[in-house]
Design a protein around this motif. Structure first.
Motif, PDB file in Angstrom:
ATOM      1  N   GLU A  82       0.881  -1.168   0.000  1.00  0.00           N
ATOM      2  CA  GLU A  82       0.000   0.000   0.000  1.00  0.00           C
ATOM      3  C   GLU A  82       0.918   1.216   0.000  1.00  0.00           C
ATOM      4  OE1 GLU A  82      -2.160  -0.671   3.591  1.00  0.00           O
ATOM      5  OE2 GLU A  82      -3.248  -2.384   2.742  1.00  0.00           O
ATOM      6  N   VAL A  83       0.672   2.149  -0.912  1.00  0.00           N
ATOM      7  CA  VAL A  83       1.569   3.289  -1.099  1.00  0.00           C
ATOM      8  C   VAL A  83       0.775   4.578  -1.042  1.00  0.00           C
ATOM      9  CG1 VAL A  83       3.259   4.361  -2.657  1.00  0.00           C
ATOM     10  CG2 VAL A  83       3.021   1.870  -2.613  1.00  0.00           C
ATOM     11  N   ARG A  84       1.334   5.568  -0.339  1.00  0.00           N
ATOM     12  CA  ARG A  84       0.717   6.898  -0.365  1.00  0.00           C
ATOM     13  C   ARG A  84       1.805   7.958  -0.291  1.00  0.00           C
ATOM     14  NH1 ARG A  84      -0.165   9.991   3.998  1.00  0.00           N
ATOM     15  NH2 ARG A  84       0.492   9.156   6.003  1.00  0.00           N
ATOM     16  N   PHE A  85       1.539   9.054  -0.960  1.00  0.00           N
ATOM     17  CA  PHE A  85       2.446  10.197  -0.925  1.00  0.00           C
ATOM     18  C   PHE A  85       2.258  10.953   0.377  1.00  0.00           C
ATOM     19  CE2 PHE A  85       2.813   9.491  -5.439  1.00  0.00           C
ATOM     20  CZ  PHE A  85       4.062   9.979  -5.762  1.00  0.00           C
ATOM     21  N   ILE A  86       3.349  11.410   0.961  1.00  0.00           N
ATOM     22  CA  ILE A  86       3.322  12.346   2.082  1.00  0.00           C
ATOM     23  C   ILE A  86       3.346  13.752   1.487  1.00  0.00           C
ATOM     24  CG2 ILE A  86       4.553  13.192   4.116  1.00  0.00           C
ATOM     25  CD1 ILE A  86       3.325  10.361   4.403  1.00  0.00           C
ATOM     26  N   SER A  87       4.246  13.960   0.522  1.00  0.00           N
ATOM     27  CA  SER A  87       4.327  15.237  -0.192  1.00  0.00           C
ATOM     28  C   SER A  87       3.105  15.363  -1.097  1.00  0.00           C
ATOM     29  CB  SER A  87       5.580  15.277  -1.073  1.00  0.00           C
ATOM     30  OG  SER A  87       6.728  14.948  -0.346  1.00  0.00           O
ATOM     31  N   ARG A  97      -7.362  13.405  -2.100  1.00  0.00           N
ATOM     32  CA  ARG A  97      -7.745  13.653  -0.704  1.00  0.00           C
ATOM     33  C   ARG A  97      -6.756  13.042   0.277  1.00  0.00           C
ATOM     34  NH1 ARG A  97     -12.117  10.646   0.105  1.00  0.00           N
ATOM     35  NH2 ARG A  97     -11.795   9.684  -1.886  1.00  0.00           N
ATOM     36  N   THR A  98      -6.233  11.844  -0.074  1.00  0.00           N
ATOM     37  CA  THR A  98      -5.411  11.096   0.878  1.00  0.00           C
ATOM     38  C   THR A  98      -3.954  10.927   0.476  1.00  0.00           C
ATOM     39  OG1 THR A  98      -5.899   8.960  -0.165  1.00  0.00           O
ATOM     40  CG2 THR A  98      -7.444   9.746   1.539  1.00  0.00           C
ATOM     41  N   GLY A  99      -3.664  11.075  -0.807  1.00  0.00           N
ATOM     42  CA  GLY A  99      -2.306  10.834  -1.303  1.00  0.00           C
ATOM     43  C   GLY A  99      -2.047   9.376  -1.628  1.00  0.00           C
ATOM     44  N   ALA A 100      -3.058   8.521  -1.444  1.00  0.00           N
ATOM     45  CA  ALA A 100      -2.897   7.090  -1.721  1.00  0.00           C
ATOM     46  C   ALA A 100      -2.836   6.827  -3.221  1.00  0.00           C
ATOM     47  CB  ALA A 100      -4.041   6.301  -1.101  1.00  0.00           C
ATOM     48  N   ILE A 101      -2.020   5.861  -3.593  1.00  0.00           N
ATOM     49  CA  ILE A 101      -1.943   5.437  -4.988  1.00  0.00           C
ATOM     50  C   ILE A 101      -3.225   4.684  -5.322  1.00  0.00           C
ATOM     51  CG2 ILE A 101      -0.674   3.960  -6.624  1.00  0.00           C
ATOM     52  CD1 ILE A 101       0.812   6.498  -5.543  1.00  0.00           C
ATOM     53  N   ILE A 102      -3.767   4.931  -6.498  1.00  0.00           N
ATOM     54  CA  ILE A 102      -4.924   4.194  -6.985  1.00  0.00           C
ATOM     55  C   ILE A 102      -4.365   3.016  -7.786  1.00  0.00           C
ATOM     56  CG2 ILE A 102      -7.030   4.314  -8.379  1.00  0.00           C
ATOM     57  CD1 ILE A 102      -6.884   7.433  -7.874  1.00  0.00           C
ATOM     58  N   PRO A 103      -4.386   1.809  -7.216  1.00  0.00           N
ATOM     59  CA  PRO A 103      -3.710   0.663  -7.836  1.00  0.00           C
ATOM     60  C   PRO A 103      -4.094   0.394  -9.291  1.00  0.00           C
ATOM     61  CG  PRO A 103      -4.393   0.104  -5.617  1.00  0.00           C
ATOM     62  CD  PRO A 103      -5.001   1.446  -5.933  1.00  0.00           C
ATOM     63  N   ALA A 108       2.592  -0.455 -12.467  1.00  0.00           N
ATOM     64  CA  ALA A 108       3.268  -1.447 -11.620  1.00  0.00           C
ATOM     65  C   ALA A 108       2.297  -2.181 -10.699  1.00  0.00           C
ATOM     66  CB  ALA A 108       4.373  -0.789 -10.799  1.00  0.00           C
ATOM     67  N   THR A 109       1.301  -1.494 -10.172  1.00  0.00           N
ATOM     68  CA  THR A 109       0.350  -2.167  -9.280  1.00  0.00           C
ATOM     69  C   THR A 109      -0.737  -2.888 -10.079  1.00  0.00           C
ATOM     70  OG1 THR A 109      -0.806  -0.053  -8.997  1.00  0.00           O
ATOM     71  CG2 THR A 109       0.714  -0.716  -7.260  1.00  0.00           C
ATOM     72  N   ARG A 110      -1.102  -2.324 -11.216  1.00  0.00           N
ATOM     73  CA  ARG A 110      -2.120  -2.950 -12.071  1.00  0.00           C
ATOM     74  C   ARG A 110      -1.613  -4.287 -12.626  1.00  0.00           C
ATOM     75  NH1 ARG A 110      -3.089   1.202 -15.413  1.00  0.00           N
ATOM     76  NH2 ARG A 110      -1.537   0.503 -16.903  1.00  0.00           N
ATOM     77  N   ASN A 111      -0.317  -4.355 -12.939  1.00  0.00           N
ATOM     78  CA  ASN A 111       0.280  -5.561 -13.528  1.00  0.00           C
ATOM     79  C   ASN A 111       1.179  -6.294 -12.533  1.00  0.00           C
ATOM     80  OD1 ASN A 111      -0.866  -4.884 -16.091  1.00  0.00           O
ATOM     81  ND2 ASN A 111       0.738  -3.350 -16.307  1.00  0.00           N
ATOM     82  N   TRP A 112       0.885  -6.178 -11.271  1.00  0.00           N
ATOM     83  CA  TRP A 112       1.731  -6.718 -10.211  1.00  0.00           C
ATOM     84  C   TRP A 112       1.912  -8.234 -10.304  1.00  0.00           C
ATOM     85  CZ3 TRP A 112       4.897  -4.602  -6.813  1.00  0.00           C
ATOM     86  CH2 TRP A 112       5.353  -5.377  -5.751  1.00  0.00           C
ATOM     87  N   ASN A 113       3.141  -8.676 -10.019  1.00  0.00           N
ATOM     88  CA  ASN A 113       3.404 -10.104  -9.819  1.00  0.00           C
ATOM     89  C   ASN A 113       4.438 -10.216  -8.705  1.00  0.00           C
ATOM     90  OD1 ASN A 113       6.223 -10.635 -10.907  1.00  0.00           O
ATOM     91  ND2 ASN A 113       5.279  -9.667 -12.704  1.00  0.00           N
ATOM     92  N   ARG A 114       4.554 -11.364  -8.093  1.00  0.00           N
ATOM     93  CA  ARG A 114       5.373 -11.523  -6.900  1.00  0.00           C
ATOM     94  C   ARG A 114       6.867 -11.356  -7.141  1.00  0.00           C
ATOM     95  NH1 ARG A 114       3.422 -15.224  -3.687  1.00  0.00           N
ATOM     96  NH2 ARG A 114       5.233 -15.171  -2.361  1.00  0.00           N
ATOM     97  N   ASN A 115       7.299 -11.261  -8.396  1.00  0.00           N
ATOM     98  CA  ASN A 115       8.713 -11.011  -8.695  1.00  0.00           C
ATOM     99  C   ASN A 115       9.047  -9.523  -8.657  1.00  0.00           C
ATOM    100  OD1 ASN A 115       9.337 -13.749  -9.070  1.00  0.00           O
ATOM    101  ND2 ASN A 115       8.509 -13.666 -11.144  1.00  0.00           N
ATOM    102  N   MET A 116       8.024  -8.693  -8.560  1.00  0.00           N
ATOM    103  CA  MET A 116       8.230  -7.250  -8.488  1.00  0.00           C
ATOM    104  C   MET A 116       8.444  -6.840  -7.035  1.00  0.00           C
ATOM    105  SD  MET A 116       5.289  -6.240 -11.237  1.00  0.00           S
ATOM    106  CE  MET A 116       5.633  -4.511 -11.367  1.00  0.00           C
ATOM    107  N   GLY A 117       8.854  -5.568  -6.835  1.00  0.00           N
ATOM    108  CA  GLY A 117       9.102  -5.106  -5.482  1.00  0.00           C
ATOM    109  C   GLY A 117       8.900  -3.611  -5.342  1.00  0.00           C
ATOM    110  N   ILE A 118       9.342  -3.090  -4.223  1.00  0.00           N
ATOM    111  CA  ILE A 118       9.199  -1.671  -3.904  1.00  0.00           C
ATOM    112  C   ILE A 118       9.870  -0.798  -4.962  1.00  0.00           C
ATOM    113  CG2 ILE A 118       9.857   0.112  -2.230  1.00  0.00           C
ATOM    114  CD1 ILE A 118       9.509  -2.086  -0.043  1.00  0.00           C
ATOM    115  N   GLU A 119      11.032  -1.198  -5.407  1.00  0.00           N
ATOM    116  CA  GLU A 119      11.748  -0.414  -6.417  1.00  0.00           C
ATOM    117  C   GLU A 119      10.908  -0.229  -7.675  1.00  0.00           C
ATOM    118  OE1 GLU A 119      16.075  -0.206  -8.673  1.00  0.00           O
ATOM    119  OE2 GLU A 119      15.501  -2.070  -7.695  1.00  0.00           O
ATOM    120  N   GLU A 120      10.232  -1.281  -8.115  1.00  0.00           N
ATOM    121  CA  GLU A 120       9.402  -1.179  -9.325  1.00  0.00           C
ATOM    122  C   GLU A 120       8.246  -0.213  -9.128  1.00  0.00           C
ATOM    123  OE1 GLU A 120      11.826  -4.737  -9.899  1.00  0.00           O
ATOM    124  OE2 GLU A 120      10.609  -4.067  -8.212  1.00  0.00           O
TER     125      GLU A 120
END
Length: 146
Positions: A82-87, A97-103, A108-120
């Protein structure tokens, strides 16, 4: 998920994957325009992360550094963090309203697979800053937060 020389699929446990990501980040082996690490070095469950993105040149984001928070639930890496911007930032994939990413709106979140990570995730956000739908969007004054 990794394959053995015999072709067998091995699912890497959550903490092993996160420790691997943390080590790579601390060594600075990835893209230097992004950074990430644990919020609290004592977080033995490796759940709460800080992230940072140095905005790309030639966009409305130029010259800015964006701070983010990420939470890797117990289902990670089967599901993205779960990712959200502070800035404060104006992007089509960020809830204003919240800074949260809309997956569903971030590749990267729409096409997520377990080989991906935070860097992606962070690289995908930085890439989205350059997209036609985001590069010219007017940005809030620097220093504002969600």
């Amino acid at each position: 998920m990794q394959r053995t020389p015999a072709g067998e699929v091995v699912i890497v446990p959550r903490n092993f994957k996160l420790l691997e990501e943390l080590e790579a980040s601390e060594k600075g082996t990835g893209d230097m325009a992004i950074s990430f690490g644990l919020v609290d070095a004592g977080d033995t469950f490796l759940t709460h992360w800080n992230g940072g993105i140095l905005a790309p040149f030639g966009t409305q984001h130029d010259g800015r550094f964006y701070e983010l928070r990420m939470s890797c639930t117990d289902r990670y890496p089967a599901v993205p963090p779960e990712v959200r911007f502070i800035s404060r930032i104006n992007m089509t994939c960020v809830d204003q309203r919240t800074g949260a990413i809309i997956p569903s709106k971030l590749p990267a979140t729409r096409n997520w697979n377990r080989n991906m990570g935070i860097e992606e995730i962070l690289l995908s956000l930085r890439s989205e800053m350059c997209s036609d739908s985001n590069r010219r969007l007017r940005q809030p004054p620097e220093g504002q937060i969600f």
